[in-house]
Design a protein around this motif. Structure first.
Motif, PDB file in Angstrom:
ATOM      1  N   LYS A   1      -8.738   9.708  -6.342  1.00 10.62           N
ATOM      2  CA  LYS A   1      -7.535   9.563  -5.513  1.00 10.62           C
ATOM      3  C   LYS A   1      -6.316  10.135  -6.224  1.00 10.62           C
ATOM      4  CE  LYS A   1      -8.884   5.181  -3.913  1.00 10.62           C
ATOM      5  NZ  LYS A   1      -8.474   3.846  -3.554  1.00 10.62           N
TER       6      LYS A   1
ATOM      7  N   ASP B   1      -2.162   5.997 -14.508  1.00  6.91           N
ATOM      8  CA  ASP B   1      -2.925   5.303 -15.555  1.00  6.91           C
ATOM      9  C   ASP B   1      -4.424   5.299 -15.279  1.00  6.91           C
ATOM     10  OD1 ASP B   1      -0.819   4.712 -17.160  1.00  6.91           O
ATOM     11  OD2 ASP B   1      -0.437   2.751 -16.298  1.00  6.91           O
TER      12      ASP B   1
ATOM     13  N   ILE C   1      -6.389  13.844  -5.907  1.00  5.08           N
ATOM     14  CA  ILE C   1      -5.973  14.279  -4.571  1.00  5.08           C
ATOM     15  C   ILE C   1      -4.454  14.196  -4.461  1.00  5.08           C
ATOM     16  CG2 ILE C   1      -6.013  13.641  -2.143  1.00  5.08           C
ATOM     17  CD1 ILE C   1      -8.901  12.818  -2.480  1.00  5.08           C
TER      18      ILE C   1
ATOM     19  N   LEU D   1       1.167   5.965  -2.261  1.00  2.00           N
ATOM     20  CA  LEU D   1       1.697   7.291  -1.919  1.00  2.00           C
ATOM     21  C   LEU D   1       2.613   7.832  -3.010  1.00  2.00           C
ATOM     22  CD1 LEU D   1       2.517   6.802   1.854  1.00  2.00           C
ATOM     23  CD2 LEU D   1       0.530   7.881   0.829  1.00  2.00           C
TER      24      LEU D   1
ATOM     25  N   CYS E   1      -1.986  17.368  -3.950  1.00  2.00           N
ATOM     26  CA  CYS E   1      -1.157  17.479  -2.751  1.00  2.00           C
ATOM     27  C   CYS E   1       0.312  17.682  -3.129  1.00  2.00           C
ATOM     28  CB  CYS E   1      -1.309  16.241  -1.878  1.00  2.00           C
ATOM     29  SG  CYS E   1      -2.888  16.166  -1.033  1.00  2.00           S
TER      30      CYS E   1
ATOM     31  N   ASP F   1     -10.414   5.876  -8.770  1.00  2.00           N
ATOM     32  CA  ASP F   1      -8.966   6.066  -8.850  1.00  2.00           C
ATOM     33  C   ASP F   1      -8.623   7.474  -9.329  1.00  2.00           C
ATOM     34  OD1 ASP F   1      -8.377   3.578  -7.949  1.00  2.00           O
ATOM     35  OD2 ASP F   1      -8.347   2.670  -9.940  1.00  2.00           O
TER      36      ASP F   1
ATOM     37  N   HIS G   1       1.477   6.739  -8.952  1.00  2.00           N
ATOM     38  CA  HIS G   1       0.696   5.511  -8.794  1.00  2.00           C
ATOM     39  C   HIS G   1      -0.600   5.547  -9.585  1.00  2.00           C
ATOM     40  CE1 HIS G   1      -0.628   1.812  -6.997  1.00  2.00           C
ATOM     41  NE2 HIS G   1      -1.741   2.366  -6.578  1.00  2.00           N
ATOM     42  N   TYR G   2      -1.208   6.706  -9.661  1.00  2.00           N
ATOM     43  CA  TYR G   2      -2.515   6.789 -10.318  1.00  2.00           C
ATOM     44  C   TYR G   2      -2.403   7.345 -11.733  1.00  2.00           C
ATOM     45  CZ  TYR G   2      -4.250   5.929  -5.648  1.00  2.00           C
ATOM     46  OH  TYR G   2      -4.501   5.364  -4.428  1.00  2.00           O
TER      47      TYR G   2
ATOM     48  N   LEU H   1     -10.311  19.283  -0.148  1.00  2.00           N
ATOM     49  CA  LEU H   1      -8.967  19.725  -0.526  1.00  2.00           C
ATOM     50  C   LEU H   1      -9.037  20.949  -1.430  1.00  2.00           C
ATOM     51  CD1 LEU H   1      -5.905  19.089  -0.503  1.00  2.00           C
ATOM     52  CD2 LEU H   1      -6.296  17.727  -2.550  1.00  2.00           C
TER      53      LEU H   1
ATOM     54  N   LEU I   1     -11.616  15.145  -1.762  1.00  2.00           N
ATOM     55  CA  LEU I   1     -11.157  15.984  -2.879  1.00  2.00           C
ATOM     56  C   LEU I   1     -11.833  17.351  -2.823  1.00  2.00           C
ATOM     57  CD1 LEU I   1      -9.634  16.426  -5.485  1.00  2.00           C
ATOM     58  CD2 LEU I   1     -11.500  15.327  -6.706  1.00  2.00           C
TER      59      LEU I   1
ATOM     60  N   SER J   1       0.823  -1.213   0.000  1.00  2.00           N
ATOM     61  CA  SER J   1       0.000   0.000   0.000  1.00  2.00           C
ATOM     62  C   SER J   1       0.853   1.256   0.000  1.00  2.00           C
ATOM     63  CB  SER J   1      -0.920   0.000   1.213  1.00  2.00           C
ATOM     64  OG  SER J   1      -0.141  -0.099   2.384  1.00  2.00           O
ATOM     65  N   LEU J   2       2.141   1.108   0.281  1.00  2.00           N
ATOM     66  CA  LEU J   2       3.027   2.283   0.203  1.00  2.00           C
ATOM     67  C   LEU J   2       3.026   2.865  -1.202  1.00  2.00           C
ATOM     68  CD1 LEU J   2       6.250   1.414   2.213  1.00  2.00           C
ATOM     69  CD2 LEU J   2       4.622   3.235   2.640  1.00  2.00           C
TER      70      LEU J   2
END
Lengths: 298, 939
Positions: free
Chosen positions: A271, A254, A274, A247, A278, A268, A251-252, B601, B598, A243-244
């Motif tokens: 996420k 695609d 987000i 972060l 960030c 996805d 990772h997202y 945020l 989201l 699950s690391l």
């Protein structure tokens, strides 16, 4: 001995006509950057790439003897197989082959070069002594780099759509896990894909911009951002990280494939958005924090 | 001046807290970010309570006589805090076929984290445990597990309902799931069970018949049976390789000297399999043996509440097995809850959303029935279906649904979809090859969903197709079709599949599931054939509007044993396909929380940006307003300037300087004296370590608006090389944001004197041209204070002369110029005032005439220095005489004409070789430069 002087001329001692908020107008900065050969070459390449791909498909001969393996045959290979089945699919293919690396480099170039190139030319100190407030300079650089990046992505997609439609005609968008999408809906999906790609590229943009502020070497900023992106992509391949991995900024990357299925898979994307926001905000904040405090020694 | 400096100190002191405040704000922001990240991390990784794992070999007395010892390799996971005073409920955790206690270690740790004592063990015949495989036989594996219950009951840390009766649940998948059912049936001490992806009737699972035929009539599931049998007999290369103990030299199978054909299988199981595999048909004895290992016949004895979890991508134990178990257990009035997920023996553990749902259901079930937490869980039904593809997980994405009660495989509603297609001949391939592929056992992951491997062979299948569906169809349950078949031999083995065909013709077989049919007593002509009802495997799938349904009847399938004789059958599907549907509520998407995150945020970012902009604007407004009144008309006042670079290098140790209107001030010093650093500070490019810069009375901070009255050339030109000189100038002026008319562009271009070259790209310019362009840029808008760093660098002598005139003229009319240079002559000829710096400190300052001009002293070279000194000493008005090397004197004439002095010397016969006027600065400056010979050369 310190006194507030009432408006006698200007309160802040500025020359007549000077207003901090009007320095380095976006238009002027846009023109400064647009006149660069680098910018013109990149934008030109964005137009040329779809045409080159199209030519390659023409040269490579007709593959239509092969039955397309369908959406099931493999999400990736199906995109390649379907590339010639309509303008939308050609656009999708062009985006697909560019998203992983080309767009990353382009965005890293626009953002990584933004401040570092001024430093390497020596013009940064004159802008700051003009004076362009440092925040204002960063804002202008950021907006113009973002504008050029967006223009590059749009040029790529628009050229692919135009060339693909002229060559292969208007056909439904295929390549998702579910139904074909009618052209109108397909166009919307392509737009959404571009939007998500742009959001995902914010990570690259943020890192490149941070490096651009930290170093005076444009190549270092661009290369550093691209290298970090590659590093993150490699780490993301190591499933042992578990699950690391979620972060990792890539990772997202695609997740936009979820936009092609019916109904759209947006979890996805949310996420990924987000994560990208960030990272990008963090990098931008760090860039600001650093640039407002650093000594300009270039 | 004292008052001045004290005000500086006061101001510095006053400004300090502000610096601190700003630091505090940024530090606070960083801390908040870190705290936020930490919170997210903490939520993502909830700290699991600790536990201790005790590995031990438990020897239990089991077998038909209840006295044959067998060693079971086990691990007891005991949560921290479990004690005789505070006993905890227990979970018996079984593993899948071919696995061991290690393959369930992850589940065990999760359960122990929820506060249960978990006993995981390796079933007899596997891994490091002794004994042989009896396929969950009641007298062997089930009895072993009963002894484990005894053992648990004797542990003081385990909660008991009464002496010898532990509070215990049984959890397991596949082989372990069947054990849970069988143990619950044979031992009433079990309080709750969660059997997953397991069987109801092993005979029917391996010999399915979709028209309802008995296992003796069933079609043998060859691929799965072979896979299982090979796994245990096949040696280290088989799947048990994942378990080091299972393939080690100490393997009891090897040491027992058993028949290599049977491995660790018990003789009766092995014999039954061998007969089955040879003929493809089950004899009653084999069926009876498999039924002994099946929950089917004992479900009426299950009183433990059961949560049945079954996967839709499972060609080994399809959803119908759980359905039969559910009906059997519910018939006793025992609470049963059924959950389907996208996964199974073919599809794997399923997507994360399904795993979360099953974890939640299990936790709720055990929580109530073992730990006594919470309300009794409802006996509602939940399922999921593939709704797309998740790129991040690289697998299917699913949507979950729930309905109030479990409807069975017939659904709560039925839709009939008419099919069309004539009776078609289909050929049975001799020897059963080549065969169609519907599923590859245990292929895992995506294969079953994306249909990449499903094939039908031409000539071996018949198709019956519906019209495109007018609206979407949510299939939940087992569809049914009618089938008529004719065969010259009177018998036929057929495989019936239901495809979802999209408008492009791509067909998808949900779960890769097939209904196998063996028909006997068939006529030779299909017109005479009686229709039989075929119940297809249960699925959960949405067929979108516009898709068609296709029923395919095939003669071969790689996963099954088919008759070897070639034959041509004729098949027809006479009626519609009846599709069960269930109306369910979509489950709240557990990922939906991220959407709120989201949104939050975005709001936070917008607010943060607004606050940052407002704070910055406020601060800028305040910073620009304070003015030191007495210097309001002085272009530049620098006091106590000090600049240290990180690492301790002191570039400017202390510098005070003032530039007044109409002055051209020269900052003179050798290279490295700190001139450029000082100029950088007073342009706001670098921050001083100490000291203050006032420009027209305004305290200088980086980017202070008052800098708009300063034009600068620092450390060489800086232009955009790709633009022309003129474009650079206009571009620079645009960057200042000031009106175009204020630029005085024409005058400035005139000063630059570049002629037509002003339209060429700067890239092509010589050093001198760039320098002139840079001076022109500094003069744009004719700023009140011009700061030029080494302006004549790279210029020709005529250009230098011109530049001097320009600068002198510039300062008239109230403007001021600050020029830095390392050349004394240049400063002398250009400036009205000079400030000499050395090693970061001012060593001399004043009007050039005073500092640089002729001093009252002359330098004399004479033939006899001693006599000359004596003569001059006596000469009226001469202030001092000192030797300056052999034959040289320095004489302070103090107004006495040099001619008088020379005449006096000549008069006494002293020869005068040279008389050189002395300038005050020169000595000092040459001495400084002499200290740094390498840093003083002309560039």
């Amino acid at each position: 001995m310190t006194t507030r002087v009432p408006a006698g001329g200007s309160v802040d001692g500025a020359a007549p006509g000077y207003h901090a908020g009007r320095t380095l107008p976006f238009r002027a900065e846009w023109r400064r950057q647009a006149s660069r050969r680098r910018t013109q070459l990149v934008l030109g390449f964005m137009v040329a790439l779809p045409l080159i791909i199209l030519a390659a498909f023409q040269l490579g001969g007709d593959d239509e003897g092969q039955e397309p393996s369908g959406p099931a045959g493999g999400r990736i290979s199906s995109l390649v197989d379907l590339a010639t089945s309509g303008g939308l699919n050609f656009t999708l293919f062009t985006i697909f082959v560019s998203a992983g690396f080309l767009l990353v480099v382009v965005v890293a170039l626009f953002f990584g070069d933004a401040v570092a190139s001024e430093a390497s030319w020596g013009s940064l100190r004159y802008l700051l002594a003009a004076p362009v407030p440092r925040s204002r300079l960063l804002t202008a650089k950021l907006v113009v780099a973002a504008g050029h990046s967006a223009l590059a992505i749009l040029l790529l997609a628009a050229t692919a759509l135009l060339a693909g439609t002229l060559r292969y005609g208007v056909h439904p968008l295929r390549g998702g896990i579910a139904a074909d999408l009618p052209p109108g809906e397909g166009l919307v999906r392509i737009g959404l894909v571009l939007g998500y790609l742009a959001v995902g590229l914010l990570v690259v943009a943020g890192v490149a911009f941070l490096f651009s502020v930290l170093t005076d070497a444009p190549l270092g900023a661009v290369g550093g951002a691209v290298l970090l992106y590659i590093l993150s992509s490699i780490l993301d391949q190591i499933t042992a990280l578990g699950s690391l991995r979620s972060l990792l900024p890539t990772h997202y990357s695609d997740a936009w494939l979820g936009l092609l299925s019916t109904p759209m898979q947006v979890d996805d994307l949310v996420k990924g958005t987000i994560s990208a926001l960030c990272y990008a905000t963090g990098c931008a904040a760090l860039a600001w924090w650093r640039f407002l405090r650093r000594d300009i020694v270039s | 001046m004292a008052g001045m400096s004290s005000s500086v100190v006061a101001r510095l002191r006053r400004s300090l807290p502000r610096w601190h405040r700003r630091r505090l704000v940024s530090a606070g922001l960083v801390a908040a970010l870190l705290a936020g990240a930490g919170l997210v991390g903490w939520l993502a990784w909830p700290a699991a309570p600790g536990f201790t794992a005790y590995e031990q070999v438990l020897t239990v007395r089991s077998g038909p006589d209840g006295a044959t010892p067998v060693a079971l390799d086990s691990t007891l996971y005991l949560p921290d805090g479990a004690s005789a005073a505070d006993p905890v409920p227990a979970v018996l955790l079984g593993h899948g076929f071919g696995g061991s206690k290690r393959s369930v270690a992850g589940d065990a740790e999760e359960l122990v984290g929820q506060g249960y004592a978990v006993l995981a063990w390796t079933a007899r015949g596997f891994g490091a445990s002794g004994g042989q495989i009896h396929l969950n036989h009641p007298e062997y594996e089930v009895r072993d597990a009963q002894r484990l219950l005894d053992w648990l009951a004797a542990r003081p840390e385990i909660r008991t309902d009464r002496p010898g009766d532990p509070r215990v649940g049984v959890v397991g998948g596949s082989y372990g799931g069947a054990l849970a059912l069988l143990l619950a049936a044979h031992d009433r001490r079990v309080d709750a069970i969660v059997p997953m992806i397991t069987w109801h009737d092993l005979a029917r699972s391996f010999l399915p018949e979709a028209t309802g035929g008995a296992p003796e009539q069933g079609v043998f599931k060859r691929a799965w049976a072979g896979l299982f049998f090979g796994q245990v007999t096949g040696g280290p290369a088989a799947r048990s390789g994942a378990d080091p103990a299972g393939s080690s030299g100490a393997d009891p199978a090897g040491s027992s000297g058993a028949d290599p054909a049977c491995g660790r299988f018990a003789a009766d199981v092995c014999a039954a399999y061998q007969r089955l595999a040879v003929t493809g048909r089950a004899d009653p004895e084999a069926v009876a043996r498999l039924r002994e290992s099946s929950p089917a016949s004992v479900l009426d004895r299950v009183t433990a509440p059961a949560l049945l979890i079954q996967g839709g991508a499972d060609s080994l134990f399809p959803l119908s097995e759980a359905d039969a178990n559910a009906r059997g257990i519910a018939a006793n009035g025992t609470p049963v809850r059924v959950a389907w997920f996208v996964g199974g023996h073919d599809g794997g553990v399923g997507p994360p959303s399904d795993q979360d749902r099953l974890r939640r259901l299990t936790g709720q079930w055990l929580g109530h029935y073992l730990a006594g937490r919470g309300e009794p869980p409802p006996t509602s039904f939940s399922w999921s279906r593939v709704s797309g593809f998740s790129a991040a997980d690289g697998g299917p994405a699913t949507t979950g649904y729930a309905a109030g009660a479990y409807p069975g495989l017939g659904g709560t509603d039925r839709r009939r979809v008419p099919l069309s297609g004539p009776p078609q001949p289909v050929a049975n391939p001799p020897g059963g090859a080549p065969a169609a592929i519907s599923s590859v056992p245990a292929a895992g992951g995506l294969a079953s969903f994306v249909n990449g491997i499903v094939t039908d062979l031409p000539g071996q299948h018949a198709r019956f197709t519906s019209e495109p569906l007018p609206q979407s169809l949510d299939v939940v349950g087992a569809p049914q079709v009618w089938l008529r078949a004719a065969s010259p031999t009177g018998e036929a083995v057929l495989f019936v599949k239901l495809y979802d065909v999209d408008p492009a013709g791509v067909a998808t077989l949900a779960g890769g599931l097939v209904g196998s049919v063996r028909l006997t007593g068939l006529p030779a002509d299909v017109a005479d054939a009686e229709p039989v009802r075929v119940t297809l495997p249960a699925i959960a799938r949405q067929v979108p509007a516009g898709h068609t349904l296709r029923v395919t009847v095939a003669t071969s399938d790689q996963a099954y044993a088919t008759p070897p004789e070639p034959a041509v059958y004729t098949v027809a599907v006479p009626g519609p396909v009846t599709v069960p549907t269930v109306t369910g509520q979509p489950l709240a998407n557990p990922e939906a929380g991220w959407r709120w995150a989201l949104a939050g945020l975005l709001v936070a970012l917008a607010a943060g940006l607004a606050v940052a902009v407002a704070v910055a604007r406020h601060r800028r407004r305040r910073a620009g307003r304070s003015v030191v009144a007495e210097h309001r008309d002085t272009p530049l006042v620098v006091t106590g300037l000090r600049k240290e670079y990180p690492g301790g290098l002191v570039a400017v140790s202390r510098m005070d300087l003032t530039v007044r209107r109409a002055e051209v001030v020269g900052l003179l010093g050798p290279n490295g004296a700190g001139k450029t650093t000082a100029l950088r500070v007073l342009l706001g490019l670098t921050r001083p370590t100490a000291g203050e810069v006032l420009i027209f009375g305004h305290r200088l901070v980086p980017g202070a608006p008052v800098l708009s009255r300063v034009g600068a050339l620092v450390e060489g030109p800086g232009f955009l090389p790709h633009r022309s000189g003129l474009a650079n100038l206009t571009g620079y002026w645009q960057a200042t944001g000031r009106p175009v008319g204020d630029a005085r562009l024409a005058e400035v271009v005139e000063i630059a004197g570049l002629g037509d070259s002003i339209h060429r790209r700067v890239r092509t310019y010589s050093h001198g041209m760039r320098q002139r362009l840079a001076i022109a840029q500094a003069m744009l808008g004719l700023p009140d204070l011009l700061v030029l760093d080494e302006p004549t660098d790279g210029l020709d002598p005529p250009q230098i002369a011109e530049m001097r005139r320009v600068l002198r003229r510039y300062a008239t009319g109230g403007r001021a110029v600050l020029v830095s240079s390392h050349l004394l002559a240049e400063v002398e000829q250009t400036c009205t005032h000079v400030i000499v710096v050395h090693k970061g400190a001012v060593v001399a300052a004043g009007p050039v005439g005073e500092v640089v001009g002729d001093s009252p002293a002359v330098h004399l070279e004479v033939s006899d220095a001693q006599v000359a000194a004596a003569v001059l000493d006596r000469l009226a008005g001469v202030r001092s005489v000192s030797a300056d090397g052999p034959g040289a004197l320095v004489v302070d004439l103090d107004g006495v004409p040099a001619a008088t002095a020379v005449a006096a010397l000549v008069g006494v016969g002293v020869g005068v070789h040279r008389v050189v006027p002395r300038r005050r600065l020169e000595d000092a400056f040459l001495a400084l430069v002499g200290d740094h010979p390498t840093g003083s050369g002309d560039r």
